[in-house]
Design an enzyme around this catalytic site. Structure first.
Site, mmCIF file in Angstrom:
data_model
loop_
_atom_site.group_PDB
_atom_site.id
_atom_site.type_symbol
_atom_site.label_atom_id
_atom_site.label_comp_id
_atom_site.label_asym_id
_atom_site.label_seq_id
_atom_site.Cartn_x
_atom_site.Cartn_y
_atom_site.Cartn_z
ATOM 1 N N MET A 255 0.834 -1.202 0.000
ATOM 2 C CA MET A 255 0.000 0.000 0.000
ATOM 3 C C MET A 255 0.870 1.253 0.000
ATOM 4 O O MET A 255 1.825 1.368 0.772
ATOM 5 C CB MET A 255 -0.914 0.007 1.213
ATOM 6 C CG MET A 255 -1.951 1.088 1.129
ATOM 7 S SD MET A 255 -3.204 0.887 2.383
ATOM 8 C CE MET A 255 -4.213 2.305 2.050
ATOM 9 N N LYS A 256 0.498 2.173 -0.856
ATOM 10 C CA LYS A 256 1.305 3.380 -1.026
ATOM 11 C C LYS A 256 1.317 4.223 0.241
ATOM 12 O O LYS A 256 0.411 4.162 1.057
ATOM 13 C CB LYS A 256 0.730 4.208 -2.167
ATOM 14 C CG LYS A 256 0.803 3.530 -3.512
ATOM 15 C CD LYS A 256 1.128 4.568 -4.585
ATOM 16 C CE LYS A 256 1.485 3.927 -5.900
ATOM 17 N NZ LYS A 256 0.316 3.387 -6.607
ATOM 18 N N LYS A 257 2.342 5.046 0.348
ATOM 19 C CA LYS A 257 2.483 5.924 1.512
ATOM 20 C C LYS A 257 1.607 7.163 1.347
ATOM 21 O O LYS A 257 1.232 7.806 2.309
ATOM 22 C CB LYS A 257 3.936 6.367 1.664
ATOM 23 C CG LYS A 257 4.872 5.237 2.036
ATOM 24 C CD LYS A 257 5.289 5.355 3.493
ATOM 25 C CE LYS A 257 6.248 4.277 3.932
ATOM 26 N NZ LYS A 257 5.633 3.039 4.322
#
Ligand code: GLU
Length: 499
Positions: A255-257
């Protein structure tokens, strides 16, 4: 397994806002502590001064509180094992790093940053083993003394065993083995006296009497080093449990930051405060986060905190990665919105409406029209922020219909639409009883008189009154908005068609 009372910690670094992944870690720690009569500690790992983000601490505290994850010890709460900010514990780290050196388990390394970089470059060129080549580990006591006497600055590195392997047990993943030869002589204390994550984390977990470490999977690779640190200190390690990775909503990649733009252009936020601002209820986000890596019974999706607490079991947390199903969260939020009372919803909506329309919260709180529309609105919301688009007409002042053609439904003439609006205005102006039911009855009688179909009357009226394609049901809308405004808007629209 340890038998002392459960003490767990959430140990964020204040380098950014609280991410939903971090919140999931905090939540599982909280569930574990609360379900075992234990303590939940919040420790701020603020040793990375370069990445320190001044607003992030407050964001972390606010977001945790909003989610209902209260801590027993930590910032703003205190406790017997403080301070709970690593930046206030520097002498402790120095003391224990020096102790390791005195025991021969760690050593001073005098290599400058430039030397280490040159070493890395050579390794890259030769495509050999990467990492610090341990040259200072093998200095003779005289060489070391000479460098110290000459005032060379140094870091302290752990002398990890060169052979053998470490096997440790993870409560979620089982036994895991790492070969020592893959490990580095990691820096524990920097030349400016600040500790690295590894040293500060292990020292604090020990002195804060932490019994279980529940944290994100990305920290698994640090365990062998930490294991050696516990060995070197002669301390008993806590139980480790590494939570599964959270994947992007499409199941691809970690999951992206920062916010995720999906293939269809929709945006999935990643910070807890974004969900708060977007009108999610904390109980819904709480319930949703429970489901990333753990399940109540494999079937029930909606459950409250007490149910989660009664059933939570760390051994049932899955090891395999799970996606972040953003659509499910939206659905869940709708379910939670429908579980609260109309009054609770009205209160929860006030700040969002205030922001959307620039009307003070107190004015909105006293707005009878809003109170009347809440039951209809309640059925239609997935998030609190859906409300302004549905009831913007309440605060619009004048309704400016850009295109009069919008007032004319299909199979209806301009004159029929104008007549419908004029007749409805005249009838409503004199209607005695002003309730959704009486309004509906009178309008249906009018439709029969005019010999028109319901859509030919209600269509123009909805546009004239709300200027929106979607709104709460027409009769309650008319009842809520009030006679004067309704009659004026209908007459105004009729005039547009006469032109
Ligand atoms: N400060 C680390 C973080 O930002 C803590 C990792 C751990 O729990 O050991 O997540």
């Amino acid at each position: 397994m340890t038998t002392s009372p459960v003490r767990v910690r959430f140990a964020p670094s204040p380098t950014g806002f609280l991410h939903v992944g971090g919140a999931r870690t905090a939540l599982f720690n909280w569930l574990f502590a609360r379900s075992r009569d234990g303590q939940f500690i919040l420790r701020i790992e603020d040793t990375d001064r370069k990445r320190y983000h001044p607003q992030s601490l407050q964001d972390i505290l606010d977001s945790l509180r909003w989610l209902g994850l209260d801590w027993d010890e930590g910032p703003e709460v205190g406790g017997p094992y403080g301070p709970y900010f690593q930046s206030q514990r520097l002498p402790l780290y120095q003391e224990w790093a020096d102790w390791l050196v005195a025991q021969g388990k760690a050593y001073h390394c005098f290599c400058t940053a430039a030397e280490v970089e040159a070493m890395r470059q050579t390794q890259r060129d030769q495509q050999g083993a990467q990492g610090y080549d341990r040259r200072c580990r093998w200095l003779t006591p005289e060489e070391r003394a000479a460098r110290q006497a000459a005032g060379h600055s140094s870091v302290i590195r752990l002398a990890v065993p060169l052979q053998g392997a470490v096997t440790f047990h993870d409560a979620i993943r089982g036994d895991i083995t790492f070969n020592n030869k893959e490990l580095q002589d990691a820096v524990l204390l920097k030349s400016d006296g600040w500790p690295t994550y590894h040293l500060a984390n292990v020292v604090d977990d020990h002195f804060m009497a932490i019994t279980h470490i529940l944290r994100g999977d990305e920290w698994l690779s640090s365990v062998p080093l930490h294991w050696h640190l516990y060995q070197a200190f002669g301390w008993q390690p806590p139980v480790w449990a590494h939570l599964p990775v959270i994947l992007n909503p499409n199941g691809q990649g970690k999951m992206k930051k920062r916010e995720i733009v999906q293939a269809d252009g929709t945006i999935v936020p990643v910070y807890v405060h974004s969900y708060r601002q977007a009108g999610y209820l904390p109980d819904a986000l709480f319930n949703f986060l429970c489901g990333i890596g753990w399940a109540l019974d494999g079937e029930t999706e909606i459950y409250d905190r007490e149910t989660a607490l009664a059933a939570f079991d760390i051994a049932k947390v899955q090891a395999s990665p799970g996606a972040f199903p953003a659509e499910k969260l939206e659905w869940m939020n709708g379910v939670y919105i429908r579980q609260i009372t109309h009054e609770a919803l009205r209160h929860a909506l006030l700040p969002h409406l205030s922001q959307a329309f620039g009307v003070p919260v107190e004015t909105l709180a006293a707005d009878e029209r809003l109170r009347l529309l809440i039951p209809d609105l309640h059925e239609r919301l997935k998030k609190l922020t859906d409300a302004p688009a549905l009831i913007g007409f309440l605060f619009a002042g004048d309704i400016a219909i850009a295109n009069p053609e919008d007032l004319i439904p299909r199979n209806t003439t301009r004159e029929q639409a104008r007549q419908a609006l004029t007749a409805a205005a005249g009838m409503l102006a004199g209607l005695e009883s002003w309730t959704p039911d009486s309004i509906e009855g009178a309008l249906r009688a009018l439709i029969a008189d005019l010999n028109l179909k319901p859509g030919q009357v209600f269509g123009p009226m909805r546009v004239a009154i709300t200027n929106q394609a979607v709104s709460p049901p027409l009769f309650s809308t008319i009842a809520a908005v009030g006679r004067e405004t309704i009659v004026a808007r209908l007459r105004q629209a009729a005039a547009l068609l006469a032109a």
